[in-house]
Design a protein around this motif. Structure first.
Motif, PDB file in Angstrom:
ATOM      1  N   THR A 285       0.489  -1.237   0.098  1.00 44.61           N
ATOM      2  CA  THR A 285      -0.108   0.525  -0.301  1.00 44.61           C
ATOM      3  C   THR A 285       0.792   1.105   0.236  1.00 44.61           C
ATOM      4  O   THR A 285       0.048   2.248  -0.934  1.00 44.61           O
ATOM      5  N   TRP A 286       1.853   1.541   0.453  1.00 42.74           N
ATOM      6  CA  TRP A 286       3.077   2.491   0.853  1.00 42.74           C
ATOM      7  C   TRP A 286       2.759   2.821  -1.162  1.00 42.74           C
ATOM      8  O   TRP A 286       3.692   3.938  -1.431  1.00 42.74           O
ATOM      9  N   HIS A 287       3.659   1.473  -1.545  1.00 49.52           N
ATOM     10  CA  HIS A 287       3.942   1.360  -3.189  1.00 49.52           C
ATOM     11  C   HIS A 287       2.555   2.087  -3.907  1.00 49.52           C
ATOM     12  O   HIS A 287       2.862   3.660  -4.662  1.00 49.52           O
ATOM     13  N   ALA A 288       1.605   1.882  -3.231  1.00 49.11           N
ATOM     14  CA  ALA A 288       0.519   2.322  -4.283  1.00 49.11           C
ATOM     15  C   ALA A 288       0.134   3.536  -4.133  1.00 49.11           C
ATOM     16  O   ALA A 288      -0.353   4.899  -4.721  1.00 49.11           O
ATOM     17  N   SER A 289       0.648   4.184  -1.927  1.00 50.56           N
ATOM     18  CA  SER A 289       0.382   5.857  -2.499  1.00 50.56           C
ATOM     19  C   SER A 289       1.390   6.443  -3.382  1.00 50.56           C
ATOM     20  O   SER A 289       0.558   7.440  -3.150  1.00 50.56           O
ATOM     21  N   ASN A 290       1.850   5.608  -3.468  1.00 44.66           N
ATOM     22  CA  ASN A 290       2.672   6.240  -4.265  1.00 44.66           C
ATOM     23  C   ASN A 290       2.765   6.547  -5.566  1.00 44.66           C
ATOM     24  O   ASN A 290       3.928   7.152  -6.436  1.00 44.66           O
ATOM     25  N   GLY A 291       2.045   6.080  -6.140  1.00 43.32           N
ATOM     26  CA  GLY A 291       1.582   6.375  -7.465  1.00 43.32           C
ATOM     27  C   GLY A 291       2.107   5.114  -8.308  1.00 43.32           C
ATOM     28  O   GLY A 291       2.327   4.836  -9.244  1.00 43.32           O
ATOM     29  N   SER A 292       3.025   3.925  -7.688  1.00 43.39           N
ATOM     30  CA  SER A 292       3.652   2.718  -8.236  1.00 43.39           C
ATOM     31  C   SER A 292       2.902   1.869  -8.064  1.00 43.39           C
ATOM     32  O   SER A 292       2.740   1.137  -6.799  1.00 43.39           O
ATOM     33  N   LYS A 293       1.820   1.938  -8.785  1.00 44.80           N
ATOM     34  CA  LYS A 293       0.722   0.200  -8.646  1.00 44.80           C
ATOM     35  C   LYS A 293       1.861  -0.713  -9.043  1.00 44.80           C
ATOM     36  O   LYS A 293       1.453  -2.516  -8.586  1.00 44.80           O
ATOM     37  N   ASP A 294       2.759  -0.867  -9.957  1.00 46.45           N
ATOM     38  CA  ASP A 294       3.167  -2.102 -11.276  1.00 46.45           C
ATOM     39  C   ASP A 294       3.830  -2.514  -9.567  1.00 46.45           C
ATOM     40  O   ASP A 294       4.299  -3.595  -9.383  1.00 46.45           O
ATOM     41  N   SER A 295       5.106  -1.870  -8.728  1.00 49.30           N
ATOM     42  CA  SER A 295       5.844  -2.443  -7.403  1.00 49.30           C
ATOM     43  C   SER A 295       4.686  -2.557  -6.500  1.00 49.30           C
ATOM     44  O   SER A 295       4.826  -3.833  -6.118  1.00 49.30           O
ATOM     45  N   ALA A 296       3.576  -1.986  -6.054  1.00 44.15           N
ATOM     46  CA  ALA A 296       2.730  -2.691  -5.139  1.00 44.15           C
ATOM     47  C   ALA A 296       2.175  -4.309  -5.322  1.00 44.15           C
ATOM     48  O   ALA A 296       2.418  -5.004  -5.019  1.00 44.15           O
ATOM     49  N   VAL A 297       2.049  -4.240  -7.120  1.00 42.01           N
ATOM     50  CA  VAL A 297       0.803  -5.544  -7.558  1.00 42.01           C
ATOM     51  C   VAL A 297       2.682  -6.491  -7.507  1.00 42.01           C
ATOM     52  O   VAL A 297       2.010  -7.936  -6.829  1.00 42.01           O
ATOM     53  N   LYS A 298       3.767  -6.498  -7.458  1.00 40.93           N
ATOM     54  CA  LYS A 298       4.913  -7.329  -7.512  1.00 40.93           C
ATOM     55  C   LYS A 298       5.172  -7.877  -5.594  1.00 40.93           C
ATOM     56  O   LYS A 298       5.490  -8.714  -6.198  1.00 40.93           O
TER      57      LYS A 298
END
Length: 731
Positions: A285-298
């Motif tokens: 969720t930290w990745h997603a909140s920073n706009g990196s959805k791909d990193s969050a998926v990984k």
């Protein structure tokens, strides 16, 4: 050796046994690499983020020259174990392999150093790595002036990268950097040192704070599922503090560098908290909140590989995909949750129903419900969920009603399903069908399962019914849920709690909180009474023979002698104590029945009760308390001086109440002296005894001692503390 073998065997039974894992690692060290490989693979399958086991494994291959095997191991472990000792082992391996390859080998080594610094260069223990790289750059030969210039430029950039990172060697690196610049050009050194001095000062200040967290972290801890131990909780809290510290960007560096440091902190945290789903979720969720959805998926994909049984992470992953406009990806996650439909949980069916309703419409949800209801693991929850979905989202009350009715055929035995159905009918204001539902359910539910249904039925009548219907349901409820007494008859007594329950509305009560507590306490006492007595005591206090049973103590043997009656009355003192205040005579035969339920210590206690003056307690309450008490049997010393005195006192009491005393007055002077002497001996004997623990005996002995201080006109003894006999003499 035998101990370690036993610990190794225990690893099979307890997968995450740390002691057994350490024993297995020690055993692998003693074995040749060919025999140790299965042990290492077994260890690393359980602890895939343990850098010390990976390092031990790769060093075993390097020791025998298995370079290809070592290279393969490094490719498996480096990116998931961001630990400096393991990475330094990797650099050692690369330098050894490329040492004799000339210029090509130098370039490979430089790439390896850069690769390492990009991944672990921000670690607080990475100072020696930076110093080793700088030393390697300085050792490279140069052949032209351009090569020398490029070499100096590379060293300068490496220094400038190192001195702004809070490491244990930041001060040493700063001194080396100053010396390096001064050795090249003093004029240039002054400008460069002035430029980087504030950055170095910031790194040094942050290092002091960062060191506090690093010192509390156990860098050798194995990643195991949480067991709630103090050490694990302490490590979890320390990592949380460290992550929050990194997120605060204490150095005020640029955004890209700050994100890199935070990612590194999370990756290191997962080496030790690998089995903590909240860490994975927070990272994604930290990745997603920073706009990196791909990193969050990984991160979610890695998390589900680490914790394949975590439904929470799967729901969170599906939610991420759905919220970012990827319903098909989310659907695949839900389908993985369901997996084999025969083993899917009711919750997974419900959540997939809701997902289909959101993304594909009501028809898709209806089709899936028709399939799901056929599965053996489809519980009443699925029916309730789909019915309420149809009612609330599709505004189709008829369909919802049909679904509830269909479920009733399978789940009539589920009280919670009945209550959910009743709530739905309540929303429709359909009181007739609600009554019919309650009647149908209560006719089939066993009493133990119908408690909540009866309660809801009573509440329903209080809202929809009149007083007659309310009282009728309450009476039926009592009949169905009544307690059975010892003789099998039902106990259905009215209580003021019924009034309190009927006339309570939301948080408004018809009585004070103190009254409510008193009612609850009286209810508990009432239950205790019903456990003891065969029938309740009438309110007017009158009893008929045979209803309330009292003990027959007419034949109780007192410590004074076999068959001896207590002095001063034709009836025994306990009999008066128990029957005082009760109208009517109680037959001796009925009173003897109570002894059947009394233990010998309690029977002896009842027999030793003295006659009391003044108001007597309620006899049933006395029996209730006594039967619930654990009263020890009094110790009686037969044949002692107490028994002799007790017998003499009793005979003296008999003489004092006879006509012989009046006819032989002149012959009583000697007898009076003897009686007083006997009483003095008895008092001295009682006073010489240690105080008993029994409160009643203490009071009796205090009365005896008080009588000794009276004048010689007469003396009265209230009896032995053991026998309870009453003796007296008068002038």
């Amino acid at each position: 050796m035998a101990t370690e073998t036993a610990q190794t065997d225990s690893l099979s039974s307890d997968k995450y046994n740390v002691e057994a894992a350490e024993a297995l690692a020690r055993e692998a060290l003693r074995l040749p690499i060919s025999a140790a490989v299965p042990l290492y693979e077994r260890l690393l399958a359980t602890f895939p983020t343990s850098s010390k086991y990976w390092k031990q494994y790769v060093e075993a291959h390097m020791a025998v020259g298995n370079d290809e095997a070592a290279r393969l191991i490094f490719s498996r472990c480096l990116l998931i174990c961001l630990h400096v000792p393991l990475w330094r082992c990797y650099i050692y391996f690369i330098r050894k392999v490329n040492d004799k390859k000339g210029l090509e080998g130098q370039e490979e080594t430089k790439k390896a150093f850069e690769f390492m610094l990009n991944h672990v260069g921000t670690d607080i223990t990475s100072g020696p790595v930076w110093m080793e790289y700088i030393a390697y750059l300085k050792s490279l030969p140069t052949h032209t002036t351009q090569d020398e210039s490029q070499k100096m430029s590379a060293i300068r950039k490496t220094y400038q990268r190192a001195i702004v990172i809070p490491t244990h060697y930041v001060e040493q690196l700063w001194r080396d950097y100053e010396n390096f610049e001064n050795s090249v050009s003093r004029a240039l050194a002054k400008a460069l040192v002035a430029e980087y001095q504030p950055k170095y000062n910031s790194a040094r200040a942050v290092y002091r704070e960062c060191k506090k967290y690093a010192d509390e972290i156990d860098w050798n801890m194995l990643a195991i599922p949480s067991s709630g131990s103090y050490k694990e909780e302490n490590q979890w809290m320390t990592w949380k503090k460290f992550l929050n510290f990194e997120k605060s960007n204490p150095q005020r560096i640029d955004s890209a560098s700050a994100v890199k440091r935070i990612v590194f902190a999370y990756e290191q945290c997962l080496m030790y908290l690998y089995h903590y789903p909240e860490v994975w979720y927070e990272y994604a969720t930290w990745h997603a909140s920073n706009g990196s959805k791909d990193s969050a998926v990984k991160v979610f994909q890695r998390a589900l590989k680490a914790l394949p049984d975590s439904e929470m992470l799967k729901y969170a992953y599906a939610e991420l995909e759905e919220s970012h406009g990827a319903p098909q990806d989310a659907k695949r996650v839900y389908q993985s949750l369901i997996g084999d439909v025969m083993s899917a949980t009711a919750l997974s069916h419900i959540q997939f129903l809701r997902f289909l309703r959101r993304t594909e419409g009501a028809e898709a949800a209806r089709k899936y419900f028709l399939d799901a209801r056929k599965y053996p693991n489809c519980t009443y929850h699925v029916y309730v969920a789909y019915a309420m979905m149809a009612f609330c989202l599709d505004k189709d009350a008829k369909l919802a009603h049909n679904v509830f009715e269909a479920g009733l055929k399978c789940f009539m035995h589920e009280p919670k399903y009945i209550l959910e159905y009743a709530d739905f009918l309540g929303r429709l204001n359909d009181d007739r069908n609600i009554r019919a539902l309650f009647e149908r359910a209560l006719s089939s539910l066993p009493p133990n399962d119908s408690i909540e249904v009866w309660k809801r039925y009573s509440q329903f009548e209080q809202t929809y019914g009149d007083l007659a219907s309310i009282l009728k349901v309450e009476q039926r409820r009592k009949e169905a849920l009544s307690r059975a007494g010892e003789n099998g008859e039902l106990v259905m007594e009215n209580s003021l709690q019924d009034i309190a329950s009927r006339y309570t509305y939301m948080d408004l009560l018809p009585c004070s909180s103190k009254d409510l507590e008193n009612l609850a306490r009286q209810e508990r006492l009432s239950r205790n009474v019903h456990k003891i007595s065969e029938t309740p005591v009438p309110v007017n206090g009158t009893l008929s023979a045979g209803k309330v049973v009292y003990p027959d103590i007419s034949k109780v043997v007192t410590p004074g002698g076999a068959g001896q009656k207590l002095a001063g009355s034709t009836a025994s003192a306990p009999s008066k104590a128990l029957t005082n205040g009760v109208t009517g005579n109680i037959e001796a035969t009925s009173m003897s029945n109570i002894l059947k339920g009394l233990s010998p210590p309690l029977a002896a206690f009842v027999a030793s009760l003295p006659e009391v003056e003044g108001p007597a307690p309620d006899s049933d309450l006395v029996i209730s308390i006594c039967l619930q008490s654990n009263i020890p049997l009094p110790t009686v010393k037969h044949g002692g001086p107490q028994l002799a005195h007790s017998g003499q006192a009793s005979s003296s009491s008999n003489l004092s109440g006879s006509s012989k005393y009046k006819q032989a007055r002149s012959g009583q002077l000697g007898k009076r002296k003897d009686s007083r002497r006997q009483e003095d001996d008895e008092i001295s004997t009682l006073q010489s005894q240690p105080l008993p623990k029994d409160a009643f005996k203490i009071r009796q002995m205090q009365k005896v001692r008080a009588s000794s201080s009276r004048s010689g006109a007469g003396s009265v003894s209230y009896g032995s503390g053991l026998s309870g006999d009453l003796s007296g003499s008068s002038s």
